[in-house]
Design an enzyme around this catalytic site. Structure first.
Site, PDB file in Angstrom:
ATOM      1  N   HIS A  97      21.436  71.068  -3.046  1.00 37.93           N
ATOM      2  CA  HIS A  97      20.241  71.089  -4.046  1.00 37.93           C
ATOM      3  C   HIS A  97      21.008  71.417  -5.462  1.00 37.93           C
ATOM      4  CE1 HIS A  97      18.101  72.237  -0.287  1.00 37.93           C
ATOM      5  NE2 HIS A  97      17.422  71.356  -0.861  1.00 37.93           N
TER       6      HIS A  97
ATOM      7  N   MET B 249      25.386  69.694   4.079  1.00 37.29           N
ATOM      8  CA  MET B 249      24.521  70.776   3.855  1.00 37.29           C
ATOM      9  C   MET B 249      23.012  70.422   4.093  1.00 37.29           C
ATOM     10  SD  MET B 249      26.240  72.948   0.945  1.00 37.29           S
ATOM     11  CE  MET B 249      28.038  73.418   0.916  1.00 37.29           C
TER      12      MET B 249
ATOM     13  N   LEU C 110      17.331  76.738  -0.803  1.00 39.70           N
ATOM     14  CA  LEU C 110      18.436  75.896  -1.604  1.00 39.70           C
ATOM     15  C   LEU C 110      19.665  76.273  -1.208  1.00 39.70           C
ATOM     16  CD1 LEU C 110      17.133  75.939  -5.230  1.00 39.70           C
ATOM     17  CD2 LEU C 110      16.392  74.523  -3.361  1.00 39.70           C
TER      18      LEU C 110
END
Ligand code: PAF
Length: 281
Positions: free
Chosen positions: A37, A184, A33
């Protein structure tokens, strides 16, 4: 946070919650993560009284020569991050639980998955929509949140939900970027410091197309050319595709005044990265 590994137990958890009148938000993940997220999860927390997530590196969405075996994994770290949100229940099945021997049913969105990444990753979206359909049936959410970074995935899942009458709402969430603009992604972990710098070319390319769009240019080939120029002038970046398409159909031609998405896939060293931007937003 409850960690549940069996579909029947997850279904029972969600059924009990629904009977109590709770609402359930769901963020499916493949783990490792990052802030992207967590942003989806925080948004989910706001939407519903309970937040669920899943952690499953789905083998059916990886091609034979792709990075399934080396996809980054950090179960304990992921659980710790989920607890900070907090997530109420995590569904974390084993591969044989999701695909027991004899599995042979697939969910496929046929047209939206033809171009862009679909043209370069045969079977990828069929794997995604199949696992997401299974997860929806197991987790039984009212809301499911997906990032716009995987724009074609988002569109395919939205289509699947309509076509198969899933009783839930898809909530798209804008791409979360590093301060310097890099989208990301769990796969950013593969980049060396030098590749990490070069990877910025993807966002620069999208911003070049967006600047041209804002100056009045509506010719999609010109918009693509502006993005390509930036990528081609960055050594170590190999373009897989640069496409400016209708943001709904992911096709051309565009109807006048329809939003345009510019989508890019490129290799930076051995790492395949994707990014996109809805122009003029
Ligand atoms: O976007 C992802 O992480 C995956 O494609 C998903 C939606 C969790 C399905 O495996």
């Amino acid at each position: 946070m409850e960690i549940i590994t069996k579909p029947k137990e997850m279904q029972a958890w969600s059924e009990a919650a629904r009977c109590r009148g709770e609402t359930i938000a769901f963020v499916p993940t493949m783990g490792f993560l990052h802030e992207g997220h967590l942003t989806l999860m925080r948004e989910g927390r706001k939407r519903a009284s309970l937040l669920t997530s899943s952690l499953f590196v789905n083998p059916t969405q990886f091609g034979p020569n792709e990075d399934f075996a080396r996809y980054p994994r950090n179960f304990d770290g992921d659980c710790a991050m989920m607890r900070t949100v907090p997530v109420d229940a995590l569904f974390a099945p084993a591969p044989e639980t999701m695909y027991p021997p004899g599995s042979q049913t697939w969910v496929e969105v046929t047209e939206l998955t033809q171009g862009l990444c679909g043209a370069h990753r045969p079977g990828h979206f069929r794997g995604v929509t199949t696992v997401v359909a299974k997860l929806f049936n197991i987790v039984k959410p009212h809301y499911a949140l997906f990032g716009e970074k995987d724009f074609q995935q988002l569109r395919a899942i939205q289509r699947m939900v309509v076509d198969l009458n899933f009783d839930l709402e898809i909530i798209p969430v804008q791409t979360v970027r590093e301060p310097d603009g890099l989208a990301m992604s769990s796969r950013n972990a593969y980049l060396s410091p030098d590749e990490r710098r070069k990877a910025l070319a993807l966002n620069c390319a999208l911003r070049a197309a967006d600047a041209l769009y804002r100056s009045g240019q509506r010719n999609v080939e010109e918009l693509e050319r502006a993005a390509r120029q930036v990528l081609e002038s960055t050594p170590g970046v190999a373009i897989q595709y640069v496409s400016a398409v209708d943001a709904e159909t992911l096709e051309r031609p565009l109807a006048p005044e329809r939003p345009i998405v510019v989508a890019i896939a490129a290799h930076v060293g051995a790492t395949r990265l994707i990014d996109n931007m809805i122009l003029g937003r």
